[in-house]
Write a protein that holds these residues in place. Sequence first.
Motif, short mmCIF file in Angstrom:
data_model
loop_
_atom_site.label_atom_id
_atom_site.label_comp_id
_atom_site.label_asym_id
_atom_site.label_seq_id
_atom_site.Cartn_x
_atom_site.Cartn_y
_atom_site.Cartn_z
N MET A 4 -27.64 -1.64 -135.35
CA MET A 4 -26.48 -2.22 -134.73
C MET A 4 -25.19 -1.29 -134.33
N ASP A 5 -24.84 -0.93 -133.00
CA ASP A 5 -23.75 0.05 -132.95
C ASP A 5 -22.50 -0.59 -132.82
N VAL A 6 -21.52 0.02 -133.54
CA VAL A 6 -20.35 -0.63 -133.59
C VAL A 6 -19.37 -0.50 -132.55
N ASP A 7 -18.69 -1.29 -131.80
CA ASP A 7 -17.86 -1.15 -130.60
C ASP A 7 -16.61 -0.73 -130.96
N LEU A 8 -16.20 0.71 -130.51
CA LEU A 8 -15.00 1.25 -130.52
C LEU A 8 -13.85 0.28 -130.13
N ARG A 9 -14.02 -0.30 -129.11
CA ARG A 9 -13.08 -1.04 -128.67
C ARG A 9 -12.54 -2.10 -129.68
N LYS A 10 -13.66 -3.00 -130.11
CA LYS A 10 -13.40 -4.07 -131.06
C LYS A 10 -12.95 -3.48 -132.48
N LEU A 11 -12.90 -2.22 -132.97
CA LEU A 11 -12.46 -1.44 -133.95
C LEU A 11 -11.13 -1.18 -133.69
N ARG A 12 -10.63 -0.85 -132.42
CA ARG A 12 -9.29 -0.55 -132.14
C ARG A 12 -8.63 -1.94 -132.23
N TYR A 13 -9.02 -2.87 -131.94
CA TYR A 13 -8.38 -4.27 -131.75
C TYR A 13 -8.30 -4.61 -133.48
N PHE A 14 -9.26 -4.31 -134.03
CA PHE A 14 -9.27 -4.85 -135.45
C PHE A 14 -8.11 -3.96 -136.00
N VAL A 15 -7.92 -2.63 -136.10
CA VAL A 15 -6.95 -1.81 -136.53
C VAL A 15 -5.61 -2.39 -136.27
N ALA A 16 -5.54 -2.76 -135.09
CA ALA A 16 -3.97 -3.12 -134.42
C ALA A 16 -3.61 -4.42 -135.30
N VAL A 17 -4.63 -5.60 -135.33
CA VAL A 17 -4.55 -6.80 -136.09
C VAL A 17 -4.03 -6.31 -137.72
N ALA A 18 -4.87 -5.47 -138.21
CA ALA A 18 -4.84 -5.19 -139.57
C ALA A 18 -3.41 -4.44 -139.92
N GLU A 19 -3.01 -3.63 -138.83
CA GLU A 19 -1.63 -3.13 -139.12
C GLU A 19 -0.49 -3.92 -138.95
N GLU A 20 -0.68 -4.97 -138.15
CA GLU A 20 0.41 -6.02 -137.61
C GLU A 20 0.39 -6.98 -138.52
N LEU A 21 -0.71 -7.41 -138.97
CA LEU A 21 -1.01 -8.75 -139.71
C LEU A 21 -0.48 -9.78 -138.94
N HIS A 22 -0.74 -9.87 -137.64
CA HIS A 22 -0.19 -10.64 -136.98
C HIS A 22 -0.86 -10.65 -135.58
N PHE A 23 -1.69 -11.64 -135.14
CA PHE A 23 -2.38 -11.66 -133.99
C PHE A 23 -1.52 -11.51 -132.49
N GLY A 24 -0.39 -12.32 -132.81
CA GLY A 24 0.36 -12.37 -131.70
C GLY A 24 1.12 -10.78 -131.24
N ARG A 25 1.60 -10.18 -132.50
CA ARG A 25 2.29 -8.94 -132.13
C ARG A 25 1.05 -7.77 -131.89
N ALA A 26 -0.13 -8.02 -132.47
CA ALA A 26 -1.31 -7.12 -132.18
C ALA A 26 -1.65 -7.22 -130.76
N ALA A 27 -1.69 -8.49 -130.18
CA ALA A 27 -2.06 -8.67 -128.73
C ALA A 27 -1.12 -8.13 -127.83
N ALA A 28 0.28 -8.27 -128.25
CA ALA A 28 1.41 -7.66 -127.28
C ALA A 28 1.20 -5.95 -127.62
N ARG A 29 0.82 -5.53 -128.63
CA ARG A 29 0.58 -3.91 -128.68
C ARG A 29 -0.54 -3.72 -127.90
N LEU A 30 -1.56 -4.38 -127.82
CA LEU A 30 -2.76 -3.95 -127.20
C LEU A 30 -2.58 -4.15 -125.70
N HIS A 31 -1.71 -5.05 -125.23
CA HIS A 31 -1.46 -5.49 -123.71
C HIS A 31 -2.76 -6.30 -123.53
N ILE A 32 -3.10 -7.20 -124.31
CA ILE A 32 -4.18 -8.33 -123.94
C ILE A 32 -3.67 -9.50 -124.61
N ALA A 33 -4.40 -10.64 -123.99
CA ALA A 33 -4.21 -12.17 -124.39
C ALA A 33 -4.31 -12.33 -125.54
#
Length: 283
Positions: A1-30
Amino acid sequence: MDVDLRKLRYFVAVAEELHFGRAAARLHIAQPVLSRQIRALEGELRAQLFVRDKRSTSLTEAGRQLLEDARPLLASASAMRRRVATAARGTFTVAFMPGITVTDAVRALSSRHPDVSVELLRTTWDDQTEVLHDGRADVSVVRLPVDRRGLSLRPLFSEPRVAVLRSDHRLAGKESVLVGDLAGEHLLNDPDAVPEWRDVAVELRDGTAPRRRGFRSVEEKLEHVAAGRGIAVIPRSTSEYYTRPDVVHVPVEDLPPNEVCLAWVAARRSPLISSFAEILRSV
């Protein structure tokens, strides 16, 4: 299985913010898109990464492990993209610390490889090896000590260190001093950079040391010396390069010399790195 780097970036944003809303805003996605991507990553890894309820989001043990592994992986991928881009442009970047002159070596490299554009990057105590790991520089002329992990180092030269004092300081007229003479002073350096001072420092022994702050440049550190807020210990070449009438430089006899090395990422096999190392050895 290959790990998708984009998903990893999304994961790190959520892990650092510990808030899906703030992480989504940081990543500029819904936010729903982010949630779907995290669920997909959990499915691929067959592990729950977050515990989420209406009030909070927290990492599971698996999530903490992934965060530890994901950060260097993403940094390595970013460095790879930067190195590929610079190679495509035909550039080679040499980083160097204050007080170190690389002019002759850069000229020789440009003469030997006229098709390569040699760029220069001035570093500080804090980022002199970071610029190698993140791909901003191909080689870095560093001052020890540095974290050697993942790097190859080649010694270049050593030089004495001096104490930088305000011009009216009690030790300003001395031909030289000992570390013990500086025991009562406030050192503006990171104490780890001058462990000999740490062993005798009064302010560390009695707990009176003021809160330390990082300095972005030698010039900033000299401003604080001139203002009477402390002293600094720097290599002799740096003191000769940064001269000003309101500070003086006094040799410290019993400090070991500062060692200067050429550093590069150990895994790299660039012929330009080998060429520059050979040139520096002969300059």
